[in-house]
Write an enzyme that holds these catalytic residues in place. Structure first.
Site, PDB file in Angstrom:
ATOM      1  N   TYR A  88       0.932  -1.263  -0.077  1.00 29.89           N
ATOM      2  CA  TYR A  88       0.116  -0.015   0.050  1.00 29.89           C
ATOM      3  C   TYR A  88       0.834   1.512  -0.161  1.00 29.89           C
ATOM      4  CZ  TYR A  88      -3.833  -3.095   1.149  1.00 29.89           C
ATOM      5  OH  TYR A  88      -4.675  -4.219   1.055  1.00 29.89           O
ATOM      6  N   ASN A 111     -12.433  -0.657  -5.309  1.00 29.85           N
ATOM      7  CA  ASN A 111     -12.005  -0.924  -6.850  1.00 29.85           C
ATOM      8  C   ASN A 111     -13.581  -1.881  -7.224  1.00 29.85           C
ATOM      9  OD1 ASN A 111     -11.460  -2.191  -9.294  1.00 29.85           O
ATOM     10  ND2 ASN A 111      -9.761  -3.572  -8.333  1.00 29.85           N
ATOM     11  N   CYS A 119      -6.432  -5.421  -7.469  1.00 28.62           N
ATOM     12  CA  CYS A 119      -6.330  -5.067  -6.238  1.00 28.62           C
ATOM     13  C   CYS A 119      -5.851  -6.064  -5.191  1.00 28.62           C
ATOM     14  CB  CYS A 119      -7.603  -4.276  -5.639  1.00 28.62           C
ATOM     15  SG  CYS A 119      -8.793  -5.154  -5.665  1.00 28.62           S
ATOM     16  N   HIS A 120      -5.942  -7.483  -5.781  1.00 23.35           N
ATOM     17  CA  HIS A 120      -5.312  -8.627  -4.995  1.00 23.35           C
ATOM     18  C   HIS A 120      -3.888  -8.569  -4.891  1.00 23.35           C
ATOM     19  CE1 HIS A 120      -5.429  -9.853  -9.260  1.00 23.35           C
ATOM     20  NE2 HIS A 120      -4.372 -10.757  -8.970  1.00 23.35           N
ATOM     21  N   GLU A 146      -1.687 -16.936  -9.630  1.00 22.60           N
ATOM     22  CA  GLU A 146      -0.624 -16.270 -10.452  1.00 22.60           C
ATOM     23  C   GLU A 146       0.626 -16.687 -10.282  1.00 22.60           C
ATOM     24  OE1 GLU A 146      -1.115 -12.156 -10.152  1.00 22.60           O
ATOM     25  OE2 GLU A 146      -3.174 -12.154 -11.084  1.00 22.60           O
TER      26      GLU A 146
END
Length: 152
Positions: A88, A111, A119-120, A146
């Site tokens: 952040y 979001n 945002c993850h 991912e």
């Protein structure tokens, strides 16, 4: 006109909303609506490619409605590469407001376009996985997904 349809991701059911020009929202949840539009078709196709490990960047046009600050944060999120994370604080610094870590967190929470505006991929400054509008379990799942599907 606003078009809405359901999408079944490997993670959970999702709701896609679009107008004639762009994707408006992608959120976890379910709907019985089954509208059709070129943008909805593009979103579903690109999501399918993402889940198949064939897409790391989305090209569907986006129209995420938010405050100017939220828009800056969401634009910064789009620069986080597939399989990468940022804190952040790093996002706050990137948008020129290094003390705005909490505000970045709130913008992340608001979001409207999950996964595509990633945002993850935002984590705590100590590396902990904190906060995710879809639930922390989904954030963990997406980051693991991912990590294991990242192209070489």
């Amino acid at each position: 006109m606003i078009y809405t349809t359901a999408y079944q991701s490997p993670l959970a059911p999702m709701i896609i909303k679009a107008d004639d020009e762009a994707l408006l929202s992608l959120a976890f949840g379910s709907t019985e609506e089954k509208d059709q539009s070129p943008i909805l078709d593009q979103v579903k196709r690109e999501l399918d490619e993402y889940w198949d490990g064939k897409r790391t960047v989305f090209s569907v046009p986006l129209n995420a409605v938010g405050t100017p600050f939220q828009q800056k944060v969401w634009q910064a999120l789009l620069t986080i590469g597939y399989g990468e994370t940022r804190s952040y604080g790093e996002i706050a610094a990137q948008i020129g407001n290094p003390k705005a870590c909490r505000a970045v967190g709130m913008a992340n929470n608001r979001n409207p376009i999950s996964i595509i505006i990633p945002c993850h991929r935002v984590i705590g400054s100590d590396g902990r996985l904190v906060g995710y509008g879809g639930g922390l379990d989904k954030k963990v799942w997406l980051l693991d997904f991912e990590a294991t599907h990242k192209p070489l």
